[in-house]
Design an enzyme around this catalytic site. Structure first.
Site, PDB file in Angstrom:
ATOM      1  N   HIS A   1       1.097   3.973   1.970  1.00  0.00           N
ATOM      2  CA  HIS A   1       1.662   4.623   3.068  1.00  0.00           C
ATOM      3  C   HIS A   1       3.243   4.829   3.090  1.00  0.00           C
ATOM      4  O   HIS A   1       3.932   4.092   2.404  1.00  0.00           O
ATOM      5  CB  HIS A   1       1.276   4.046   4.534  1.00  0.00           C
ATOM      6  CG  HIS A   1       0.199   4.238   5.005  1.00  0.00           C
ATOM      7  ND1 HIS A   1      -0.774   3.428   5.674  1.00  0.00           N
ATOM      8  CD2 HIS A   1      -0.970   5.256   4.357  1.00  0.00           C
ATOM      9  CE1 HIS A   1      -1.962   3.937   5.811  1.00  0.00           C
ATOM     10  NE2 HIS A   1      -2.037   5.037   5.086  1.00  0.00           N
TER      11      HIS A   1
ATOM     12  N   HIS B   1       4.300  -4.704  11.061  1.00  0.00           N
ATOM     13  CA  HIS B   1       4.658  -4.108  12.331  1.00  0.00           C
ATOM     14  C   HIS B   1       4.847  -5.081  13.263  1.00  0.00           C
ATOM     15  O   HIS B   1       4.257  -6.142  13.488  1.00  0.00           O
ATOM     16  CB  HIS B   1       3.741  -3.255  12.537  1.00  0.00           C
ATOM     17  CG  HIS B   1       3.870  -1.854  11.639  1.00  0.00           C
ATOM     18  ND1 HIS B   1       4.587  -0.675  11.719  1.00  0.00           N
ATOM     19  CD2 HIS B   1       2.989  -1.604  10.558  1.00  0.00           C
ATOM     20  CE1 HIS B   1       4.437   0.157  10.797  1.00  0.00           C
ATOM     21  NE2 HIS B   1       3.359  -0.578  10.062  1.00  0.00           N
TER      22      HIS B   1
ATOM     23  N   ASP C   1      -0.462  -4.041   5.937  1.00  0.00           N
ATOM     24  CA  ASP C   1      -1.072  -3.556   7.444  1.00  0.00           C
ATOM     25  C   ASP C   1      -2.507  -3.835   7.236  1.00  0.00           C
ATOM     26  O   ASP C   1      -3.478  -3.222   7.997  1.00  0.00           O
ATOM     27  CB  ASP C   1      -0.911  -2.112   7.539  1.00  0.00           C
ATOM     28  CG  ASP C   1       0.580  -1.774   7.900  1.00  0.00           C
ATOM     29  OD1 ASP C   1       1.324  -2.351   8.166  1.00  0.00           O
ATOM     30  OD2 ASP C   1       0.598  -0.179   7.815  1.00  0.00           O
TER      31      ASP C   1
ATOM     32  N   HIS D   1       0.960  -1.071  -0.111  1.00  0.00           N
ATOM     33  CA  HIS D   1       0.090  -0.013  -0.055  1.00  0.00           C
ATOM     34  C   HIS D   1       0.979   1.287   0.088  1.00  0.00           C
ATOM     35  O   HIS D   1       2.201   0.967  -0.018  1.00  0.00           O
ATOM     36  CB  HIS D   1      -1.018  -0.163   1.232  1.00  0.00           C
ATOM     37  CG  HIS D   1      -0.413   0.033   2.438  1.00  0.00           C
ATOM     38  ND1 HIS D   1       0.379  -1.080   3.088  1.00  0.00           N
ATOM     39  CD2 HIS D   1      -0.819   0.860   3.649  1.00  0.00           C
ATOM     40  CE1 HIS D   1       0.639  -0.774   4.433  1.00  0.00           C
ATOM     41  NE2 HIS D   1       0.201   0.547   4.610  1.00  0.00           N
TER      42      HIS D   1
ATOM     43  N   ASP E   1       5.576   4.605   5.249  1.00  0.00           N
ATOM     44  CA  ASP E   1       6.568   3.384   5.768  1.00  0.00           C
ATOM     45  C   ASP E   1       6.432   2.241   4.769  1.00  0.00           C
ATOM     46  O   ASP E   1       6.717   1.437   5.493  1.00  0.00           O
ATOM     47  CB  ASP E   1       6.120   3.391   7.198  1.00  0.00           C
ATOM     48  CG  ASP E   1       4.768   3.046   7.557  1.00  0.00           C
ATOM     49  OD1 ASP E   1       3.896   3.482   6.834  1.00  0.00           O
ATOM     50  OD2 ASP E   1       4.675   2.279   8.470  1.00  0.00           O
ATOM     51  N   HIS E   2       5.766   2.389   3.847  1.00  0.00           N
ATOM     52  CA  HIS E   2       5.773   1.082   2.993  1.00  0.00           C
ATOM     53  C   HIS E   2       6.324   1.480   1.485  1.00  0.00           C
ATOM     54  O   HIS E   2       6.805   0.437   0.762  1.00  0.00           O
ATOM     55  CB  HIS E   2       4.262   0.467   3.143  1.00  0.00           C
ATOM     56  CG  HIS E   2       3.871  -0.029   4.227  1.00  0.00           C
ATOM     57  ND1 HIS E   2       3.860  -1.216   4.683  1.00  0.00           N
ATOM     58  CD2 HIS E   2       3.524   0.643   5.522  1.00  0.00           C
ATOM     59  CE1 HIS E   2       3.562  -1.568   5.707  1.00  0.00           C
ATOM     60  NE2 HIS E   2       3.146  -0.332   6.336  1.00  0.00           N
TER      61      HIS E   2
ATOM     62  N   HIS F   1      -7.606  -0.845   5.432  1.00  0.00           N
ATOM     63  CA  HIS F   1      -6.671   0.153   6.161  1.00  0.00           C
ATOM     64  C   HIS F   1      -6.239   1.390   5.071  1.00  0.00           C
ATOM     65  O   HIS F   1      -6.514   2.303   5.780  1.00  0.00           O
ATOM     66  CB  HIS F   1      -5.221  -0.566   6.152  1.00  0.00           C
ATOM     67  CG  HIS F   1      -4.226   0.043   6.676  1.00  0.00           C
ATOM     68  ND1 HIS F   1      -4.032   0.463   8.118  1.00  0.00           N
ATOM     69  CD2 HIS F   1      -3.071   0.413   6.280  1.00  0.00           C
ATOM     70  CE1 HIS F   1      -3.001   1.240   8.124  1.00  0.00           C
ATOM     71  NE2 HIS F   1      -2.261   1.072   7.071  1.00  0.00           N
TER      72      HIS F   1
HETATM   73 ZN   LIG Z   1      -0.185   1.497   6.467  1.00  0.00          ZN
END
Ligand SMILES: [Zn+2]
Length: 249
Positions: free
Chosen positions: A52, A165, A127, A50, A54-55, A108
Site C-alpha cells: 500500500h 496506524h 496493517d 505490504h 502509505d507503506h 489485508h
Molecule cells: Zn495497508
C-alpha cells in the site's frame, strides 16, 4: 517511532555496533528523513510489510537518496517498488546483530508479511493487527486473516507489537459494542481515552493485552458470541462476523 500522514506511524530501528538503520515501511519520506537527521542515523534498509502507498510509497525516493536495500514480501514482489531482497514465511532476515523472522500474514493484502525480532521482543505487523482491531480484508478471506492472526498468538505474551496506524480509540469503541462486559476492555478503553486526550500514542501494544481486549483475537469469547448470537458457531465464522460489523461501524 514517529507519527506521520493522517494516522500512520513510521518506525526506525538501529543497530549501533553494525551502524545499520532500517525504516519499517516508507509512509512519508520527509518525516523519515527528519527522524533520521534527529538521530544522526543513515538509512541502510527499508523493511516493507505490504505494498500500500502509505507503506511503500516512499521506497524509490529513499533508495535514490541513500542507496538503501529494500526488503519485502516475496509473494508481492511485483508491487513493492525497488525491492532487492524477497522474503517469506519462515525466512530469517539478518539485520546486523539482530534477526527478524518473517511471517506471511495474508488478509489485508495477499502478500502482507510481519517481522518478529524475537530476541528483542519486538514485532512489526503493518496493517494486519491493530490495538484492539485488525486490518480490513482488502484482498483476503476471513479464514486467511484468522490464520495470520493465530500466528501472532503463538508469540511470547510480552512481545511489543508495533502497528502502523493510530486507530486504537475508534477500535476500542467498536470492541465495547461486541464485548460490553469485558472488564479488561472497559479499563483499557478508559486508559486509551486518557492517553489520546493528552495526544500520546497508544502504540506499541503488547500481545497479552491484545489477547485480553482485542475482539479479533477472541472469537471464543462467550460475551462476544452472545452479542453476535453465534454461541455455537466456529471461530472463523465469529471472526468473519466481527470483521463485517466493524466494516459497518
Ligand atoms: Zn495497508
Amino acid at each position: 517511532m514517529f507519527p506521520c500522514l493522517a494516522d500512520n506511524y513510521g518506525f526506525l530501528i538501529h543497530d549501533r555496533r553494525a551502524d545499520l538503520t532500517a525504516a519499517i515501511d516508507t509512509p512519508d519520506v520527509t518525516a523519515i528523513e527528519k527522524a533520521l537527521a534527529a538521530k544522526q542515523w543513515t538509512l541502510t534498509h527499508i523493511l516493507n510489510t505490504h505494498h500500500h502507498w502509505d507503506h511503500a510509497g516512499g521506497n524509490l525516493e529513499l533508495k535514490k537518496r541513500t542507496g538503501c536495500l529494500i526488503v519485502g514480501p516475496r509473494a508481492d514482489a511485483s508491487r513493492i517498488p525497488g525491492i532487492d531482497v524477497q522474503v517469506g514465511e519462515g525466512d530469517v532476515f539478518e539485520f546486523g546483530n539482530h534477526n527478524a523472522r518473517i511471517y506471511d500474514t495474508p488478509g489485508h493484502t495477499r502478500g502482507h508479511i510481519a517481522y518478529l525480532f524475537a530476541t528483542d521482543g519486538v514485532a512489526f505487523v503493518g496493517d494486519t493487527l491493530f490495538a484492539m482491531g485488525c486490518g480490513r480484508l482488502f484482498e483476503g478471506t476471513p479464514e486467511q486473516m484468522w490464520t495470520s492472526l493465530q500466528k501472532f498468538m503463538q508469540w511470547p505474551d510480552d512481545t511489543r507489537i508495533y502497528c502502523a496506524h493510530e486507530y486504537t480509540q475508534k477500535n476500542a469503541r467498536f470492541a465495547l459494542t461486541v464485548e460490553p462486559h469485558n472488564r479488561d476492555l472497559i479499563r483499557r478503553a478508559a486508559e486509551v481515552d486518557t492517553l489520546r486526550a493528552k495526544g500520546m500514542p497508544t502504540i506499541p501494544t503488547r500481545l497479552d493485552i491484545e489477547k485480553k481486549t482485542n475482539p479479533f483475537l477472541r472469537p471464543g469469547s462467550p460475551d462476544l458470541r452472545r452479542t453476535l448470537n453465534m454461541t455455537d458457531a466456529g471461530d472463523v465464522e465469529v471472526f468473519a462476523k466481527t470483521r463485517e460489523l466493524k466494516d459497518r461501524f
